[in-house]
Design an enzyme around this catalytic site. Structure first.
Site, PDB file in Angstrom:
ATOM      1  N   ARG A  93      25.037  18.712  27.354  1.00 16.42           N
ATOM      2  CA  ARG A  93      24.992  18.842  28.913  1.00 16.42           C
ATOM      3  C   ARG A  93      24.189  17.936  29.385  1.00 16.42           C
ATOM      4  O   ARG A  93      22.985  17.912  28.972  1.00 16.42           O
ATOM      5  CB  ARG A  93      24.240  20.333  28.284  1.00 16.42           C
ATOM      6  CG  ARG A  93      25.720  21.529  28.027  1.00 16.42           C
ATOM      7  CD  ARG A  93      26.751  21.597  28.825  1.00 16.42           C
ATOM      8  NE  ARG A  93      27.387  22.704  28.717  1.00 16.42           N
ATOM      9  CZ  ARG A  93      28.781  22.483  27.377  1.00 16.42           C
ATOM     10  NH1 ARG A  93      28.969  21.818  27.047  1.00 16.42           N
ATOM     11  NH2 ARG A  93      28.880  23.576  26.846  1.00 16.42           N
ATOM     12  N   GLU A 150      29.147  17.645  37.807  1.00 16.46           N
ATOM     13  CA  GLU A 150      30.248  17.573  37.368  1.00 16.46           C
ATOM     14  C   GLU A 150      30.923  18.324  38.313  1.00 16.46           C
ATOM     15  O   GLU A 150      31.462  18.754  38.469  1.00 16.46           O
ATOM     16  CB  GLU A 150      30.561  17.528  35.592  1.00 16.46           C
ATOM     17  CG  GLU A 150      29.784  16.914  34.838  1.00 16.46           C
ATOM     18  CD  GLU A 150      29.693  17.611  33.397  1.00 16.46           C
ATOM     19  OE1 GLU A 150      30.686  18.677  33.506  1.00 16.46           O
ATOM     20  OE2 GLU A 150      29.104  17.451  32.292  1.00 16.46           O
ATOM     21  N   HIS A 186      33.133  14.272  30.749  1.00 21.83           N
ATOM     22  CA  HIS A 186      33.604  16.154  29.750  1.00 21.83           C
ATOM     23  C   HIS A 186      34.825  15.687  28.988  1.00 21.83           C
ATOM     24  O   HIS A 186      34.883  16.676  28.929  1.00 21.83           O
ATOM     25  CB  HIS A 186      32.974  16.735  31.135  1.00 21.83           C
ATOM     26  CG  HIS A 186      32.413  17.912  29.812  1.00 21.83           C
ATOM     27  ND1 HIS A 186      31.512  19.021  30.397  1.00 21.83           N
ATOM     28  CD2 HIS A 186      32.143  18.108  28.814  1.00 21.83           C
ATOM     29  CE1 HIS A 186      30.642  19.385  29.314  1.00 21.83           C
ATOM     30  NE2 HIS A 186      31.574  19.209  28.451  1.00 21.83           N
TER      31      HIS A 186
HETATM   32  P1  NAP Z   1      25.030  24.342  16.911  1.00 20.96           P
HETATM   33  O1  NAP Z   1      24.821  24.245  15.671  1.00 20.96           O
HETATM   34  O2  NAP Z   1      24.282  25.301  17.383  1.00 20.96           O
HETATM   35  O3  NAP Z   1      23.561  22.855  16.662  1.00 20.96           O
HETATM   36  C1  NAP Z   1      22.708  23.134  18.060  1.00 20.96           C
HETATM   37  C2  NAP Z   1      21.541  22.177  16.793  1.00 20.96           C
HETATM   38  O4  NAP Z   1      20.330  22.352  18.267  1.00 20.96           O
HETATM   39  C3  NAP Z   1      21.208  23.493  16.296  1.00 20.96           C
HETATM   40  O5  NAP Z   1      20.793  22.324  15.043  1.00 20.96           O
HETATM   41  C4  NAP Z   1      19.524  23.385  16.597  1.00 20.96           C
HETATM   42  O6  NAP Z   1      18.675  24.326  15.588  1.00 20.96           O
HETATM   43  C5  NAP Z   1      19.576  22.769  16.872  1.00 20.96           C
HETATM   44  N1  NAP Z   1      18.314  22.880  18.441  1.00 20.96           N
HETATM   45  C6  NAP Z   1      18.072  24.347  19.362  1.00 20.96           C
HETATM   46  N2  NAP Z   1      17.661  24.165  20.102  1.00 20.96           N
HETATM   47  C7  NAP Z   1      16.395  23.197  19.847  1.00 20.96           C
HETATM   48  C8  NAP Z   1      15.183  23.073  20.729  1.00 20.96           C
HETATM   49  N3  NAP Z   1      15.155  23.607  21.853  1.00 20.96           N
HETATM   50  N4  NAP Z   1      14.663  22.053  20.112  1.00 20.96           N
HETATM   51  C9  NAP Z   1      15.454  20.948  18.881  1.00 20.96           C
HETATM   52  N5  NAP Z   1      16.084  21.492  18.551  1.00 20.96           N
HETATM   53  C10 NAP Z   1      17.525  22.493  18.889  1.00 20.96           C
HETATM   54  O7  NAP Z   1      25.879  24.299  18.340  1.00 20.96           O
HETATM   55  P2  NAP Z   1      27.587  23.012  17.396  1.00 20.96           P
HETATM   56  O8  NAP Z   1      28.190  23.855  17.563  1.00 20.96           O
HETATM   57  O9  NAP Z   1      26.802  21.693  17.172  1.00 20.96           O
HETATM   58  O10 NAP Z   1      26.696  21.765  19.517  1.00 20.96           O
HETATM   59  C11 NAP Z   1      26.206  22.031  20.262  1.00 20.96           C
HETATM   60  C12 NAP Z   1      25.740  21.537  21.709  1.00 20.96           C
HETATM   61  O11 NAP Z   1      27.008  20.536  22.319  1.00 20.96           O
HETATM   62  C13 NAP Z   1      26.717  22.986  22.858  1.00 20.96           C
HETATM   63  O12 NAP Z   1      25.668  23.816  23.056  1.00 20.96           O
HETATM   64  C14 NAP Z   1      26.924  22.836  23.560  1.00 20.96           C
HETATM   65  O13 NAP Z   1      26.541  22.316  24.824  1.00 20.96           O
HETATM   66  C15 NAP Z   1      27.968  21.073  23.319  1.00 20.96           C
HETATM   67  N6  NAP Z   1      29.184  20.309  23.534  1.00 20.96           N
HETATM   68  C16 NAP Z   1      29.533  19.575  24.351  1.00 20.96           C
HETATM   69  C17 NAP Z   1      30.952  19.151  23.937  1.00 20.96           C
HETATM   70  C18 NAP Z   1      31.373  17.774  24.992  1.00 20.96           C
HETATM   71  O14 NAP Z   1      32.327  18.496  25.970  1.00 20.96           O
HETATM   72  N7  NAP Z   1      30.586  17.176  25.582  1.00 20.96           N
HETATM   73  C19 NAP Z   1      31.716  20.241  23.268  1.00 20.96           C
HETATM   74  C20 NAP Z   1      31.234  20.419  22.335  1.00 20.96           C
HETATM   75  C21 NAP Z   1      29.555  20.782  22.323  1.00 20.96           C
HETATM   76  P3  NAP Z   1      17.421  24.971  16.095  1.00 20.96           P
HETATM   77  O15 NAP Z   1      17.788  25.905  16.011  1.00 20.96           O
HETATM   78  O16 NAP Z   1      16.865  24.760  13.937  1.00 20.96           O
HETATM   79  O17 NAP Z   1      16.129  24.037  16.584  1.00 20.96           O
END
Ligand code: NAP
Length: 324
Positions: free
Chosen positions: A237, A266, A285
């Site tokens: 984000r 955005e 995006h």
């Molecule tokens: P996910 O499986 O929940 O992965 C998020 C990772 O971030 C987890 O490994 C978590 O591990 C880590 N994390 C969370 N808070 C943290 C912190 N404070 N410090 C360090 N690590 C942290 O989610 P996902 O499905 O991979 O998606 C991730 C993000 O990508 C979404 O939340 C979304 O904002 C973004 N996204 C963007 C697009 C796009 O179009 N560009 C598309 C899809 C998703 P820990 O809990 O162990 O820290």
């Protein structure tokens, strides 16, 4: 009597028809100055809300006193205040997993395009500026065999690391609050602190959710720790990064390049300095934006709303502690 539901995003016809079959539906294609009043009027009567992209703070949802469930057509939940929804016992359903691989492909594409300067060189060809065999001033850098630092080794981070390690022989560093054993065992990923990751990675890819903890996680100090040939990719984000500091880092060549799918604001205003930087590759995006995946996301979000309004939140509920 059918339950009242508000839809605030255009979705594929088939999924629209499913919503209409189950619910009394009020439809809005986004929320703007023209339709805001009627959106709020419909929301006040609604038991269900489904859509994406528009912020839904407590100040708006306070008006939805009958609300029983929300379904966002995204995995990210940052458009909502999860604590507020949990306090009201309103489940927020989301669409993890179905977009993981497509988003990882997008992030890998940004790595390739920044490293090999694909957009900048393509523009040179289109604009008739390719007049001789290219020289070192136009060379890119390799991707294969380099070190990838994944900040947020979750679903998408793992899918990205898998592409990088198995396909491109890259070494993987990651930063998470908890260990990702699958990534360590299957991809040889090494969990480090953020400073070590920044110092030792050729590509730093950000895939953490936007939370109070991750907001502006990347600013001047972090870009200065990265080495001058390193490439920064943000697929999470926009607000995870201090954009003004990133622009300075790109202008001053503190880092080599950046690939960005997300921005503080955005759509990105056309007068942003980012638009004038050759060493920035910018996407609107598009992480999950393929025909197949957007269909899957819409179908999953409709499934989620139907289930949640029937009292079943076992699958895909973001405020997990509501699950009994
Ligand atoms: P996910 O499986 O929940 O992965 C998020 C990772 O971030 C987890 O490994 C978590 O591990 C880590 N994390 C969370 N808070 C943290 C912190 N404070 N410090 C360090 N690590 C942290 O989610 P996902 O499905 O991979 O998606 C991730 C993000 O990508 C979404 O939340 C979304 O904002 C973004 N996204 C963007 C697009 C796009 O179009 N560009 C598309 C899809 C998703 P820990 O809990 O162990 O820290």
């Amino acid at each position: 009597m059918k339950k009242k539901v508000v839809l605030y995003k255009k979705i594929p016809e088939e999924q629209l028809n499913r919503l209409k079959a189950h619910f009394e539906l009020s439809c809005f294609e986004g929320i703007n100055e023209q339709n805001r009043e009627s959106f709020l009027g419909a929301l006040a009567q609604a038991e269900g809300l489904i859509g994406a992209s528009a912020p839904m703070p407590a100040a708006i949802l306070d008006k939805a006193s009958k609300l029983k469930a929300i379904s966002t057509i995204s995995v990210g939940t940052d458009r909502f205040d999860l604590d507020y929804l949990s306090a009201r016992s309103v489940p927020l359903m989301h669409t993890p997993s179905v977009l993981t691989d497509t988003t990882a492909d997008t992030i890998f594409m940004l790595m390739m395009c920044t490293a090999r300067r694909a957009v900048e060189l393509s523009n040179m060809v289109r604009e008739g500026r390719w007049q001789a065999s290219i020289g070192s001033e136009h060379f890119g850098v390799d991707v294969y065999g380099k070190t990838l630092g994944v900040v947020g080794m979750g679903r998408i981070g793992y899918a990205l690391a898998k592409r990088a390690h198995l396909g491109f022989d890259m070494k993987i560093n990651y930063f998470n609050r908890s260990a990702n054993e699958k990534a360590e065992q299957e991809l040889g990923a090494r969990r480090t602190d953020l400073t070590t990751l920044l110092k030792t990675s050729d590509f730093v890819c950000v895939l953490v959710p936007l939370t109070l903890e991750t907001e502006k996680m990347f600013a001047k100090a972090e870009f200065e720790i990265m080495h001058r040939e390193a490439i920064f990719i943000n697929g999470a984000r926009g607000k995870v990064v201090n954009e003004a500091d990133l622009i300075d880092a790109l202008q001053n060549k503190t880092i080599r390049a950046a690939g960005l799918d997300v921005f503080e604001m955005e759509p990105l205003p056309g007068n942003s300095p980012l638009c004038r930087l050759d060493n920035a590759v910018l996407l609107p995006h598009t992480g999950s934006a393929t025909l197949e995946t957007r269909l899957k996301m819409a179908r999953t979000a409709v499934d989620n709303l139907i289930a949640a309004l029937n009292g079943d939140i076992a699958k895909n509920c973001a405020n997990t502690h509501l699950i009994k």
